[in-house]
Every structure is written in structure tokens, then in C-alpha cells.
Design a protein around this motif. Structure first.
Motif, PDB file in Angstrom:
ATOM      1  N   GLN A   9       0.705  -1.254  -0.058  1.00 42.84           N
ATOM      2  CA  GLN A   9       0.126   0.072   0.016  1.00 42.84           C
ATOM      3  C   GLN A   9       0.897   1.151   0.009  1.00 42.84           C
ATOM      4  OE1 GLN A   9      -1.208  -1.522   3.985  1.00 42.84           O
ATOM      5  NE2 GLN A   9      -2.017   0.407   4.160  1.00 42.84           N
ATOM      6  N   LEU A  10       0.380   2.036  -0.811  1.00 42.62           N
ATOM      7  CA  LEU A  10       0.981   3.418  -0.671  1.00 42.62           C
ATOM      8  C   LEU A  10       0.324   4.393  -0.010  1.00 42.62           C
ATOM      9  CD1 LEU A  10       2.988   5.132  -3.321  1.00 42.62           C
ATOM     10  CD2 LEU A  10       1.078   6.440  -2.316  1.00 42.62           C
ATOM     11  N   LEU A  11       0.972   5.025   1.069  1.00 44.49           N
ATOM     12  CA  LEU A  11       0.274   6.240   1.904  1.00 44.49           C
ATOM     13  C   LEU A  11       0.866   7.461   1.412  1.00 44.49           C
ATOM     14  CD1 LEU A  11       0.698   4.392   5.239  1.00 44.49           C
ATOM     15  CD2 LEU A  11      -1.148   4.130   3.543  1.00 44.49           C
ATOM     16  N   ARG A  12       0.107   8.250   0.557  1.00 41.99           N
ATOM     17  CA  ARG A  12       0.799   9.586  -0.115  1.00 41.99           C
ATOM     18  C   ARG A  12       0.820  10.308   1.391  1.00 41.99           C
ATOM     19  NH1 ARG A  12      -3.446  12.615   1.114  1.00 41.99           N
ATOM     20  NH2 ARG A  12      -5.529  11.476   1.019  1.00 41.99           N
ATOM     21  N   SER A  13       1.787  11.289   0.886  1.00 49.17           N
ATOM     22  CA  SER A  13       2.068  12.442   2.053  1.00 49.17           C
ATOM     23  C   SER A  13       0.882  13.027   2.648  1.00 49.17           C
ATOM     24  CB  SER A  13       2.902  13.485   1.115  1.00 49.17           C
ATOM     25  OG  SER A  13       3.088  14.557   1.995  1.00 49.17           O
ATOM     26  N   ARG A  14       0.737  13.180   3.725  1.00 47.43           N
ATOM     27  CA  ARG A  14      -0.572  13.868   4.473  1.00 47.43           C
ATOM     28  C   ARG A  14      -1.523  12.754   4.578  1.00 47.43           C
ATOM     29  NH1 ARG A  14       3.276  16.815   6.007  1.00 47.43           N
ATOM     30  NH2 ARG A  14       4.119  18.371   4.417  1.00 47.43           N
ATOM     31  N   PHE A  15      -1.419  11.451   4.160  1.00 50.11           N
ATOM     32  CA  PHE A  15      -2.488  10.501   4.466  1.00 50.11           C
ATOM     33  C   PHE A  15      -2.902  10.288   5.809  1.00 50.11           C
ATOM     34  CE2 PHE A  15      -4.055   6.079   4.819  1.00 50.11           C
ATOM     35  CZ  PHE A  15      -5.153   6.249   3.948  1.00 50.11           C
ATOM     36  N   SER A  16      -4.191  10.129   6.309  1.00 48.48           N
ATOM     37  CA  SER A  16      -4.501   9.921   7.672  1.00 48.48           C
ATOM     38  C   SER A  16      -5.601   8.758   7.348  1.00 48.48           C
ATOM     39  CB  SER A  16      -5.083  11.257   8.045  1.00 48.48           C
ATOM     40  OG  SER A  16      -5.512  10.606   9.661  1.00 48.48           O
ATOM     41  N   GLY A  17      -5.442   7.586   7.405  1.00 44.74           N
ATOM     42  CA  GLY A  17      -6.457   6.699   7.166  1.00 44.74           C
ATOM     43  C   GLY A  17      -7.348   6.505   8.230  1.00 44.74           C
ATOM     44  N   LYS A  18      -8.723   6.019   8.060  1.00 41.08           N
ATOM     45  CA  LYS A  18      -9.555   5.591   8.984  1.00 41.08           C
ATOM     46  C   LYS A  18      -9.062   4.240   9.911  1.00 41.08           C
ATOM     47  CE  LYS A  18     -13.974   7.109   7.150  1.00 41.08           C
ATOM     48  NZ  LYS A  18     -15.178   6.885   6.690  1.00 41.08           N
ATOM     49  N   ALA A  19      -9.622   4.094  11.061  1.00 38.41           N
ATOM     50  CA  ALA A  19      -9.152   2.879  11.849  1.00 38.41           C
ATOM     51  C   ALA A  19     -10.120   1.938  11.517  1.00 38.41           C
ATOM     52  CB  ALA A  19      -9.232   3.428  13.124  1.00 38.41           C
ATOM     53  N   HIS A  20      -9.553   0.505  11.385  1.00 38.30           N
ATOM     54  CA  HIS A  20     -10.528  -0.558  11.573  1.00 38.30           C
ATOM     55  C   HIS A  20      -9.775  -1.826  12.125  1.00 38.30           C
ATOM     56  CE1 HIS A  20      -8.653  -2.400   7.624  1.00 38.30           C
ATOM     57  NE2 HIS A  20      -7.728  -1.996   8.418  1.00 38.30           N
ATOM     58  N   ARG A  21     -10.539  -2.606  12.411  1.00 39.90           N
ATOM     59  CA  ARG A  21      -9.820  -4.029  13.004  1.00 39.90           C
ATOM     60  C   ARG A  21     -10.364  -5.227  12.359  1.00 39.90           C
ATOM     61  NH1 ARG A  21     -12.519  -4.261  19.011  1.00 39.90           N
ATOM     62  NH2 ARG A  21     -14.632  -3.833  18.538  1.00 39.90           N
ATOM     63  N   HIS A  22      -9.837  -6.401  12.347  1.00 38.81           N
ATOM     64  CA  HIS A  22     -10.138  -7.595  11.837  1.00 38.81           C
ATOM     65  C   HIS A  22      -9.550  -8.786  12.575  1.00 38.81           C
ATOM     66  CE1 HIS A  22      -6.623  -6.578   9.701  1.00 38.81           C
ATOM     67  NE2 HIS A  22      -7.191  -5.615   9.026  1.00 38.81           N
ATOM     68  N   THR A  23     -10.063  -9.810  12.203  1.00 37.25           N
ATOM     69  CA  THR A  23      -9.753 -11.010  12.959  1.00 37.25           C
ATOM     70  C   THR A  23      -8.409 -11.588  12.513  1.00 37.25           C
ATOM     71  OG1 THR A  23     -11.239 -12.307  11.768  1.00 37.25           O
ATOM     72  CG2 THR A  23     -11.874 -11.700  14.010  1.00 37.25           C
ATOM     73  N   CYS A  24      -7.791 -11.080  11.241  1.00 32.87           N
ATOM     74  CA  CYS A  24      -6.488 -11.685  10.829  1.00 32.87           C
ATOM     75  C   CYS A  24      -5.285 -10.820  11.646  1.00 32.87           C
ATOM     76  CB  CYS A  24      -6.601 -11.672   9.345  1.00 32.87           C
ATOM     77  SG  CYS A  24      -6.718  -9.936   8.837  1.00 32.87           S
ATOM     78  N   ILE A  37       9.762  -3.220  10.864  1.00 29.10           N
ATOM     79  CA  ILE A  37       8.720  -4.395  10.805  1.00 29.10           C
ATOM     80  C   ILE A  37       7.851  -4.324  11.994  1.00 29.10           C
ATOM     81  CG2 ILE A  37       8.554  -6.896  10.504  1.00 29.10           C
ATOM     82  CD1 ILE A  37      11.303  -6.909   9.344  1.00 29.10           C
ATOM     83  N   PHE A  38       6.606  -4.334  11.649  1.00 30.57           N
ATOM     84  CA  PHE A  38       5.707  -4.325  12.752  1.00 30.57           C
ATOM     85  C   PHE A  38       4.529  -5.216  12.577  1.00 30.57           C
ATOM     86  CE2 PHE A  38       2.284  -1.294  11.163  1.00 30.57           C
ATOM     87  CZ  PHE A  38       3.027  -0.831  10.214  1.00 30.57           C
ATOM     88  N   VAL A  39       3.862  -5.694  13.974  1.00 35.99           N
ATOM     89  CA  VAL A  39       2.900  -6.599  13.772  1.00 35.99           C
ATOM     90  C   VAL A  39       1.635  -6.192  14.458  1.00 35.99           C
ATOM     91  CG1 VAL A  39       3.713  -8.165  15.643  1.00 35.99           C
ATOM     92  CG2 VAL A  39       2.136  -9.191  13.899  1.00 35.99           C
ATOM     93  N   VAL A  40       0.458  -6.281  13.665  1.00 32.11           N
ATOM     94  CA  VAL A  40      -0.588  -5.837  14.118  1.00 32.11           C
ATOM     95  C   VAL A  40      -1.719  -7.396  14.622  1.00 32.11           C
ATOM     96  CG1 VAL A  40      -3.013  -4.748  13.809  1.00 32.11           C
ATOM     97  CG2 VAL A  40      -0.830  -3.895  12.881  1.00 32.11           C
ATOM     98  N   PRO A  41      -2.003  -7.240  16.137  1.00 31.71           N
ATOM     99  CA  PRO A  41      -2.592  -8.695  16.219  1.00 31.71           C
ATOM    100  C   PRO A  41      -4.038  -8.667  15.855  1.00 31.71           C
ATOM    101  CG  PRO A  41      -1.539  -7.575  18.109  1.00 31.71           C
ATOM    102  CD  PRO A  41      -1.468  -6.568  16.914  1.00 31.71           C
ATOM    103  N   PRO A  42      -4.618  -9.884  15.994  1.00 29.79           N
ATOM    104  CA  PRO A  42      -6.086  -9.825  15.460  1.00 29.79           C
ATOM    105  C   PRO A  42      -6.988  -9.085  16.371  1.00 29.79           C
ATOM    106  CG  PRO A  42      -5.236 -12.017  15.876  1.00 29.79           C
ATOM    107  CD  PRO A  42      -4.112 -11.048  16.197  1.00 29.79           C
ATOM    108  N   TRP A  43      -7.814  -8.368  15.845  1.00 29.07           N
ATOM    109  CA  TRP A  43      -8.907  -7.475  16.384  1.00 29.07           C
ATOM    110  C   TRP A  43      -8.538  -6.309  17.118  1.00 29.07           C
ATOM    111  CZ3 TRP A  43     -12.921  -7.755  14.098  1.00 29.07           C
ATOM    112  CH2 TRP A  43     -14.385  -7.272  14.917  1.00 29.07           C
ATOM    113  N   SER A  44      -7.147  -5.843  16.987  1.00 30.49           N
ATOM    114  CA  SER A  44      -6.692  -4.656  17.509  1.00 30.49           C
ATOM    115  C   SER A  44      -7.101  -3.669  16.458  1.00 30.49           C
ATOM    116  CB  SER A  44      -5.150  -4.617  17.278  1.00 30.49           C
ATOM    117  OG  SER A  44      -4.665  -5.606  18.291  1.00 30.49           O
TER     118      SER A  44
END
Ligand code: 1HN
Length: 335
Positions: A251-266, A293-300
Motif C-alpha cells: 500500500q502507498l500512503l501518500r504524503s499527509r494521508f490519514s487513514g480511518k481505523a479498522h480491525r479484523h480477525t486476521c 517491521i511491525f505486527v498488528v494482532p487480531p482484532w486490534s
């Protein structure tokens, strides 16, 4: 004697002595997986030090494995990442295993190859190469510079069942297919009479193609609310996820991009391939710069931001296909 038991405390004791437990005592929870970030400066320094002090003959693969402190000896409960280096003139010998793997090339060379099922596959920066379950693979570097890549594997998931691994009877497998074989025989224009040998064939997703897709989406001003210009590497034969057990995305996050938050079970493992930014995971800020490198746990609950003046690119792998196949995939957008 169970017949003489007259209350629940005595019953609980009797159950414990017999490796049983009552529902009223609840289910013990496994260790809770927490997010974590590994700094590239440390991972890379360790990898380069290993090239000096660990000869290839002492290790089947010269990799640095990432460990999540909340899980002890593992990075996540399903997928895993290592960082690998093959120095000029070196060979990582041929073997196969029932864990599927991918390579995402961080420092490539036109003279470095991974050989998968007899096909030499070039390893150039930004390429993604799959080594599906039970395919023979070895790596070699005939160039003059170290070659470094990320290894992604479903090894923890496969370990729930049984891991099988087999060495090839020589250091290197014969190269009996030309470079580009999989791309030409399993691409969108393909020979009509040749049946693919594998349900999931080895495949190379060249960086040049990935980049041109990003540029086209950027020109069309298309992006997703949570993930920016978000690509997924599709299976060459089914069009579905990269591999049956895990998928790779970029994914490319352009300069000044601010994404919406979400969570999923993966579970998702990210690497900052380019640029810098921050990912807020369950309220905790993980600031990343190139290579981290970073890891996002399920449902975070998580969201990505790029406050810098330059584009940022995240490569990621996720066990979403496995969760979807088991019908336990769920996703929720904040708010
Ligand atoms: C493996 O076989 C490779 O083939 C890389 O290059 C990383 C991490 C854990 C287990 C097996 C490779 C690995 C691995």
C-alpha cells in the motif's frame, strides 16, 4: 473415590487430578498477543554481523527471525517473518517444506536468483516471489553485492498440524526451466494445452508491474479510506489470495494521508518499504521509518498515518485467507 464427594471444591480437586475440568471454572486463555515493532537498524546490523560470524556451512539459511515478546519464541500465532542475506558467491541449499513462503526483496541484484521447482527467478528490489507449500527452492547470489529479503512463512499455522521438511540430494537443484517460465505459462495469456503442475504455482510479481499499477491508481486519484492505494498480489490461476494460507499486500500512503481505523480477525505483519509514518494500534503509537517491521494482532483497532512530505509504502502479509476459509474472518470499521 468420586462417590464420597459432597461439594464442588472436592469435585474440582478430583477433576484436576484426572486431567479434567468443569465448565464453571472457565477456559484458560492463551498468552495475549501484543503488537510490536522491530527497528530495521537493529535487524539489519544483526544480519550483516551474521554474514561475518556465521558461515553459510553452519546454518541452512542465514536469517534473523523476529520474535514477539508477548509470545515468547514466536512472532505471531500463524505467520512468521525472517530477514535473510545471501552474500556474493554464496548458495542457500535446496530443500522443500510444507510451510509456504514468500520473499519480498529489499536489496536485490540482477545476478541473484531463487530457484523454485527448476526455474531461476531473479531477485530485484521490490519483487515478490512465492515458494508455495512443498516446492523445491534454493537461493544463490552471483553478483558482487549482498542480497537481502524478507521471508514470510505460514510456519506457525502449519505447525499446528505437522511440519515436514526434506533436503534435496544436491546443494542446488537442476535449473530445467527458463527464467520467466511461470509468468509466461501461468499469466493471463498462457499456453492453452499446458496444464499447470501445481494448484498454486511459484510466481514472481515484478516490482516494475506493481509500481505501474500504483502510478495508474494515483493518476486516477483512487484510494481506500483505511489503507490508501492498497494492492493485493493475486493468485495467478484463481485470482484469489496469493497463497491458500496467507496473502501479501502493498500500500502507498501518500504524503499527509490519514487513514480511518479498522480491525479484523486476521494477523498482519508490515514492513515499511519506503518512507516513514505512524500506525496507531489499540491507542499505542508505533512510529516507523524505512525498513522497520511491525505486527498488528487480531482484532486490534489500527490506523495508518503519513504526516511526512514524502510518499510511504508498506508491504504486508496477512493470514486473512486462512481466517476466511475457516469462516472466522470479521472486520469492523471504527465509528
Ligand atoms: C526457510 O526455509 C527459508 O527457505 C527462510 O529460505 C526462512 C524461516 C523458518 C523456517 C524455514 C528459506 C525460514 C525457513
Amino acid at each position: 473415590m468420586i462417590d464420597s464427594i459432597g461439594n464442588v471444591t472436592q469435585l474440582n480437586e478430583w477433576l484436576a487430578e484426572h486431567n479434567l475440568s468443569g465448565h464453571w471454572l472457565g477456559m484458560p486463555r492463551p498468552a495475549e498477543m501484543k503488537p510490536w515493532l522491530w527497528k530495521w537498524s537493529e535487524v539489519y546490523a544483526a544480519l550483516i554481523k551474521a554474514t561475518e560470524v556465521v558461515p553459510m556451512s553452519d546454518t541452512a539459511r542465514r536469517t534473523i527471525q523476529l520474535r514477539n515478546p508477548s509470545l515468547g519464541d514466536r512472532m505471531s500465532n500463524t505467520i512468521h517473518m525472517s530477514v535473510q542475506c545471501v552474500m556474493p558467491g554464496e548458495v542457500a541449499t535446496a530443500h522443500r517444506h510444507n510451510a509456504a513462503a514468500v520473499r519480498f526483496v529489499v536489496k536485490g541484484s540482477k545476478d541473484a536468483f531463487t530457484v523454485v521447482e527448476g526455474e531461476p527467478i531473479p531477485m530485484e528490489e521490490g519483487d515478490l516471489i512465492t515458494t508455495p507449500n512443498w516446492t523445491w527452492h534454493d537461493h544463490y547470489n552471483d553478483g558482487s553485492q549482498p542480497v537481502v529479503w524478507l521471508d514470510g512463512l505460514d510456519i506457525r499455522l502449519v505447525g499446528i498440524a505437522k511440519l515436514f521438511q526434506e533436503p534435496f540430494h544436491h546443494d542446488r537443484q537442476p535449473m530445467d526451466k527458463p527464467a520467466g517460465f511461470a509468468g509466461k505459462t501461468m499469466g493471463h495469456v498462457r499456453p492453452a494445452w499446458i496444464k499447470p503442475e501445481h494448484k498454486t504455482p511459484p510466481f514472481r510479481y515484478a516490482w516494475a508491474d506493481t509500481l505501474s499499477t500504483i502510478e495508474a491508481l494515483r493518476a486516477a486519484e483512487l484510494e481506500s479510506a483505511c489503507d490508501g492505494i492498497h494492492l493485493t498480489y493475486s493468485h495467478p490461476l484463481t485470482g484469489g489470495p496469493t497463497l491458500p494460507t496467507f496473502a501479501c499486500d502493498l500500500q502507498l500512503l501518500r504524503s499527509r494521508f490519514s487513514g480511518k481505523a479498522h480491525r479484523h480477525t486476521c494477523t498482519t505483519i508490515f514492513q515499511a518499504f519506503r518512507g516513514q509514518g505512524v500506525t496507531i494500534i489499540d491507542g499505542q503509537r508505533f512510529e516507523w521509518t524505512q525498513g522497520d517491521i511491525f505486527v498488528v494482532p487480531p482484532w486490534s483497532l489500527h490506523k495508518h498515518e503519513n504526516a511526512s512530505g514524502e510518499d510511504a509504502i508498506l508491504f504486508s502479509m496477512t493470514d486473512r485467507p486462512a481466517m476466511e476459509a475457516l469462516d472466522i474472518y470479521r472486520e469492523e470499521l471504527e465509528g
